[in-house]
Write a protein that holds these residues in place. Structure first.
Motif, PDB file in Angstrom:
ATOM      1  N   ILE A 331     -34.158   6.819 -62.397  1.00  0.00           N
ATOM      2  CA  ILE A 331     -35.264   7.580 -61.829  1.00  0.00           C
ATOM      3  C   ILE A 331     -36.312   7.871 -62.902  1.00  0.00           C
ATOM      4  CG2 ILE A 331     -35.916   9.775 -60.770  1.00  0.00           C
ATOM      5  CD1 ILE A 331     -33.242   9.794 -59.350  1.00  0.00           C
ATOM      6  N   ARG A 332     -35.845   8.188 -64.117  1.00  0.00           N
ATOM      7  CA  ARG A 332     -36.788   8.444 -65.208  1.00  0.00           C
ATOM      8  C   ARG A 332     -37.604   7.199 -65.517  1.00  0.00           C
ATOM      9  NH1 ARG A 332     -33.743   9.780 -69.976  1.00  0.00           N
ATOM     10  NH2 ARG A 332     -31.755   9.739 -68.876  1.00  0.00           N
ATOM     11  N   ALA A 333     -36.929   6.037 -65.555  1.00  0.00           N
ATOM     12  CA  ALA A 333     -37.621   4.774 -65.828  1.00  0.00           C
ATOM     13  C   ALA A 333     -38.643   4.470 -64.731  1.00  0.00           C
ATOM     14  CB  ALA A 333     -36.611   3.638 -65.937  1.00  0.00           C
ATOM     15  N   ALA A 334     -38.252   4.735 -63.472  1.00  0.00           N
ATOM     16  CA  ALA A 334     -39.178   4.494 -62.355  1.00  0.00           C
ATOM     17  C   ALA A 334     -40.389   5.421 -62.437  1.00  0.00           C
ATOM     18  CB  ALA A 334     -38.446   4.698 -61.025  1.00  0.00           C
ATOM     19  N   ALA A 335     -40.170   6.664 -62.863  1.00  0.00           N
ATOM     20  CA  ALA A 335     -41.270   7.623 -62.998  1.00  0.00           C
ATOM     21  C   ALA A 335     -42.237   7.171 -64.089  1.00  0.00           C
ATOM     22  CB  ALA A 335     -40.715   9.009 -63.316  1.00  0.00           C
ATOM     23  N   TYR A 336     -41.684   6.726 -65.220  1.00  0.00           N
ATOM     24  CA  TYR A 336     -42.551   6.240 -66.299  1.00  0.00           C
ATOM     25  C   TYR A 336     -43.378   5.042 -65.826  1.00  0.00           C
ATOM     26  CZ  TYR A 336     -39.413   9.023 -69.254  1.00  0.00           C
ATOM     27  OH  TYR A 336     -38.668  10.039 -69.814  1.00  0.00           O
ATOM     28  N   MET A 337     -42.727   4.120 -65.123  1.00  0.00           N
ATOM     29  CA  MET A 337     -43.423   2.929 -64.649  1.00  0.00           C
ATOM     30  C   MET A 337     -44.503   3.302 -63.631  1.00  0.00           C
ATOM     31  SD  MET A 337     -43.815  -0.253 -64.973  1.00  0.00           S
ATOM     32  CE  MET A 337     -42.356  -0.600 -65.989  1.00  0.00           C
ATOM     33  N   ALA A 338     -44.200   4.265 -62.760  1.00  0.00           N
ATOM     34  CA  ALA A 338     -45.171   4.695 -61.754  1.00  0.00           C
ATOM     35  C   ALA A 338     -46.408   5.288 -62.423  1.00  0.00           C
ATOM     36  CB  ALA A 338     -44.535   5.715 -60.812  1.00  0.00           C
ATOM     37  N   ILE A 339     -46.193   6.093 -63.473  1.00  0.00           N
ATOM     38  CA  ILE A 339     -47.319   6.685 -64.197  1.00  0.00           C
ATOM     39  C   ILE A 339     -48.194   5.600 -64.816  1.00  0.00           C
ATOM     40  CG2 ILE A 339     -47.968   8.093 -66.195  1.00  0.00           C
ATOM     41  CD1 ILE A 339     -45.464   9.784 -65.632  1.00  0.00           C
ATOM     42  N   LEU A 340     -47.555   4.607 -65.439  1.00  0.00           N
ATOM     43  CA  LEU A 340     -48.309   3.517 -66.062  1.00  0.00           C
ATOM     44  C   LEU A 340     -49.102   2.727 -65.031  1.00  0.00           C
ATOM     45  CD1 LEU A 340     -45.702   2.193 -68.661  1.00  0.00           C
ATOM     46  CD2 LEU A 340     -47.816   3.433 -69.141  1.00  0.00           C
ATOM     47  N   ILE A 341     -48.495   2.449 -63.880  1.00  0.00           N
ATOM     48  CA  ILE A 341     -49.186   1.691 -62.831  1.00  0.00           C
ATOM     49  C   ILE A 341     -50.381   2.470 -62.301  1.00  0.00           C
ATOM     50  CG2 ILE A 341     -48.967   0.796 -60.467  1.00  0.00           C
ATOM     51  CD1 ILE A 341     -46.059   0.067 -61.166  1.00  0.00           C
ATOM     52  N   ILE A 342     -50.196   3.781 -62.085  1.00  0.00           N
ATOM     53  CA  ILE A 342     -51.297   4.624 -61.604  1.00  0.00           C
ATOM     54  C   ILE A 342     -52.444   4.623 -62.605  1.00  0.00           C
ATOM     55  CG2 ILE A 342     -51.974   7.012 -61.114  1.00  0.00           C
ATOM     56  CD1 ILE A 342     -49.155   7.409 -59.937  1.00  0.00           C
TER      57      ILE A 342
END
Length: 359
Positions: A331-342
């Motif tokens: 979940i932490r990795a997905a959150a980091y990736m989501a922030i980068l994509i945004i």
């Protein structure tokens, strides 16, 4: 008419050089005996263009031991954290607010009182998000190199007084002005009236540092007067300052006083600044409309985000431990990736420089 082109960020490394020379003269630090180390001290790319302004006694020892630095997991995490925080402030908030603030400041003559307040609030948050963004990116880059730069902003709009504000806003410049201008002038050692005059002179110089324009100088003088009047207020009016209502009221009043000051900073001329401030103070042509509830609700949201930042900054260790202990790695990795994509999706294709690149 010819124009003189100045190097980007000249004022920042000039102040850093002045501080170094004065500190050596005062024998507070020893002269650097390595040209390479001195060059890195002055021109470290992370904070070269817009600060924070580093002192020799803080930064030179780190550079002299740079060969022993290794990229640790801790430094990588903190570097990533500050860089992402800075990019978020710049891309999501500052760039978005810039176009909105420009819209109002480009038509000052057509603004009513509520428009003037709204425009000033927009710029207050724009310049905060923009400038603190660069400083935090610089801090993050420093961590990646094993270098520790000073935090330059600490949620300044929750300040209840001028002195507290300047301990939270552009902290390295504020301390520079205090140590190399205000105290050498005499500080508080030459009597009350001279202390107030020195405050105003120091802040006027701070305004001049931002640009050779009367709008910047008036911004500095305005804050010098705020500081002087607050000292008079503290001296002659005795109130219970531990009361929470008093604290909240003080924060509200000083935030709005700060917002008025930003008009001088942003306006194209003294005439425009005075026109807007007159509208804001007199509230002479208020026209209520449901749209203003949306506008000022948006400002309240920005202030809420500012308070959230203050909470996160004051509880970084606790929140970090909770995040790593209770949130699964996936979940932490997905959150980091989501922030980068945004951040990538919201990045503008056209040029968007930082406000303080011009100083």
């Amino acid at each position: 008419m010819s124009k003189i082109l100045l190097p980007v960020g000249i004022s920042f490394y000039t102040f850093q050089l002045i501080a170094y020379l004065v500190d050596v003269k005062r024998k507070e630090i020893k002269p650097c005996d390595s040209f390479i180390n001195f060059w890195v001290f002055i021109s470290f790319f992370g904070q070269l263009i817009a600060g924070p302004i580093m002192r020799g006694k803080e930064f030179l020892p780190q550079i002299e031991n740079l060969q022993d630095n290794k990229l640790t997991l801790r430094n990588f995490k903190y570097g990533f954290y500050y860089i992402i925080m800075g990019l978020t402030k710049k891309i999501i908030f500052a760039d978005f607010l810039a176009s909105k603030a420009d819209f109002y400041f480009n038509q000052v003559g057509n603004l009513n009182s509520l428009d003037a307040w709204f425009a000033s609030y927009l710029f207050a948050f724009q310049i905060y998000f923009d400038f603190s963004a660069y400083s935090e990116i610089a801090v993050g880059v420093g961590y990646l190199f094993g270098l520790y730069l000073n935090i330059n902003f600490k949620s300044p709009y929750i300040s209840a007084s001028p002195s507290e504000f300047w301990k939270r806003w552009h902290i390295t410049l504020s301390s520079w002005i205090k140590d190399y201008i205000y105290i050498p002038l005499g500080g508080a050692k030459k009597g009350t009236l001279l202390q107030y005059m020195f405050l105003i002179i120091a802040m006027a110089i701070s305004g001049l540092w931002h640009g050779a324009a009367w709008t910047f100088i008036m911004w500095g003088i305005y804050h010098g007067l705020l500081s002087a009047f607050h000292k008079i207020y503290r001296k002659w009016i005795k109130l219970e300052r531990k009361n929470s209502f008093y604290k909240i009221l003080s924060i509200f009043i000083f935030f709005n006083l700060t917002t008025i000051g930003w008009v001088f900073f942003r306006a194209k001329s003294i005439h425009e600044a005075v026109f807007m401030i007159k509208k804001m103070i007199t509230l002479c042509d208020i026209s209520f409309s449901h749209v203003y509830f949306v506008y000022f609700g948006f400002i309240a949201l920005l202030y809420g985000i500012h308070i959230l930042e203050y909470f996160i900054r004051n509880n970084e260790i606790t929140l970090k431990l909770f995040w790593e202990k209770h949130v699964p790695t996936g979940i932490r990795a997905a959150a980091y990736m989501a922030i980068l994509i945004i951040l990538i999706l919201l990045t503008k294709t056209e040029e968007s420089s930082f406000i303080y690149f011009q100083f």
